[in-house]
Design a protein around this motif. Structure first.
Motif, PDB file in Angstrom:
ATOM      1  N   SER A   1       6.371  -3.951  10.787  1.00 38.64           N
ATOM      2  CA  SER A   1       5.217  -4.257   9.943  1.00 38.64           C
ATOM      3  C   SER A   1       4.501  -3.009   9.429  1.00 38.64           C
ATOM      4  O   SER A   1       3.717  -3.096   8.497  1.00 38.64           O
ATOM      5  CB  SER A   1       4.208  -5.092  10.741  1.00 38.64           C
ATOM      6  N   GLY A   2       4.747  -1.866  10.093  1.00 39.49           N
ATOM      7  CA  GLY A   2       4.040  -0.648   9.740  1.00 39.49           C
ATOM      8  C   GLY A   2       2.622  -0.598  10.300  1.00 39.49           C
ATOM      9  O   GLY A   2       1.825   0.248   9.908  1.00 39.49           O
ATOM     10  N   LYS A   3       2.318  -1.494  11.247  1.00 43.71           N
ATOM     11  CA  LYS A   3       0.965  -1.558  11.806  1.00 43.71           C
ATOM     12  C   LYS A   3       0.860  -0.756  13.097  1.00 43.71           C
ATOM     13  O   LYS A   3       1.802  -0.665  13.874  1.00 43.71           O
ATOM     14  CB  LYS A   3       0.564  -3.006  12.084  1.00 43.71           C
ATOM     15  N   ILE A   4      -0.324  -0.231  13.323  1.00 47.79           N
ATOM     16  CA  ILE A   4      -0.652   0.442  14.578  1.00 47.79           C
ATOM     17  C   ILE A   4      -1.318  -0.590  15.483  1.00 47.79           C
ATOM     18  O   ILE A   4      -2.189  -1.349  15.042  1.00 47.79           O
ATOM     19  CB  ILE A   4      -1.576   1.645  14.330  1.00 47.79           C
ATOM     20  N   VAL A   5      -0.895  -0.609  16.736  1.00 54.85           N
ATOM     21  CA  VAL A   5      -1.448  -1.532  17.722  1.00 54.85           C
ATOM     22  C   VAL A   5      -2.265  -0.725  18.720  1.00 54.85           C
ATOM     23  O   VAL A   5      -1.791   0.268  19.261  1.00 54.85           O
ATOM     24  CB  VAL A   5      -0.314  -2.289  18.452  1.00 54.85           C
ATOM     25  N   HIS A   6      -3.505  -1.167  18.945  1.00 55.33           N
ATOM     26  CA  HIS A   6      -4.427  -0.461  19.853  1.00 55.33           C
ATOM     27  C   HIS A   6      -4.605  -1.288  21.126  1.00 55.33           C
ATOM     28  O   HIS A   6      -4.957  -2.456  21.074  1.00 55.33           O
ATOM     29  CB  HIS A   6      -5.771  -0.264  19.156  1.00 55.33           C
ATOM     30  N   PHE A   7      -4.350  -0.656  22.261  1.00 56.53           N
ATOM     31  CA  PHE A   7      -4.493  -1.298  23.562  1.00 56.53           C
ATOM     32  C   PHE A   7      -5.686  -0.681  24.299  1.00 56.53           C
ATOM     33  O   PHE A   7      -5.724   0.531  24.488  1.00 56.53           O
ATOM     34  CB  PHE A   7      -3.255  -1.052  24.435  1.00 56.53           C
TER      35      PHE A   7
END
Length: 186
Positions: free
Chosen positions: A82-88
């Motif tokens: 998706s080209g998205k950054i995921v923040h945890f």
């Protein structure tokens, strides 16, 4: 997102004790990389959890000192599809407080982790049962709120607080909530 599906499948396969413990009204936004994931992870499973983060190239980021709290870590991963950054946001202890001041430790980790169930919408992600989410939500809001202003009818809760409270009340078996006892959570 593929990264989230694979990451949570691995957590579950390796029996890592965790749950997405707050703001589950926005879980669909979290799993789609729109907002962060708020995970509580067992301190006993910290090593394997970090190995899984590493396997999926999820990197720790160090926040500014005023947002750096003991037992809370921040990670970001990149979902290539998706080209998205995921923040945890990863918590190893239940810590809460006012915005930018997480100064309360409430020993609820065992209650949250031992009672975690798979979410109805996202069957690979564990969350607390709704009645426990409601109890935790009320505690978190009580800690963040100026009680004097509430009694003077001068405190206005933000819209997202009303939305989450309404969501939890509508989706909670209130008999379970009434029976819930922090000292004996089952």
């Amino acid at each position: 997102l593929k990264l989230i599906r694979e990451f949570f499948n691995e957590l579950n396969e390796k029996n890592v004790e965790y749950c997405h413990f707050k703001s589950n009204i926005r879980l669909s936004e979290s799993v789609n990389g729109i907002t962060d994931l708020d995970l509580l992870v067992s301190q006993n499973k910290q090593i394997i959890f970090k190995e899984i983060l590493h396997k999926y190239s999820i990197k720790q980021i160090i926040p500014p000192k005023h947002k750096d709290y003991k037992y809370i870590e921040h990670y970001v991963g990149f979902d290539e599809e998706s080209g998205k950054i995921v923040h945890f946001h990863v918590h190893y202890r239940f810590r809460t407080g006012k915005h930018l001041l997480k100064d309360y430790f409430i020993p609820l980790e065992d209650i949250l982790l031992c009672n975690a169930v798979y979410d109805d919408r996202y069957s690979i992600i564990k969350i607390p049962p709704k009645h426990i989410q409601l109890a935790i939500f009320i505690m978190r809001i009580a800690v963040k709120t100026n009680i004097k202003q509430i009694f003077k009818n001068k405190y206005v809760f933000p819209k997202h607080i009303h939305e989450e409270l309404d969501f939890l009340i509508k989706n909670t078996d209130l008999d379970d909530f009434k029976r819930f006892n922090i000292g004996n959570p089952k």
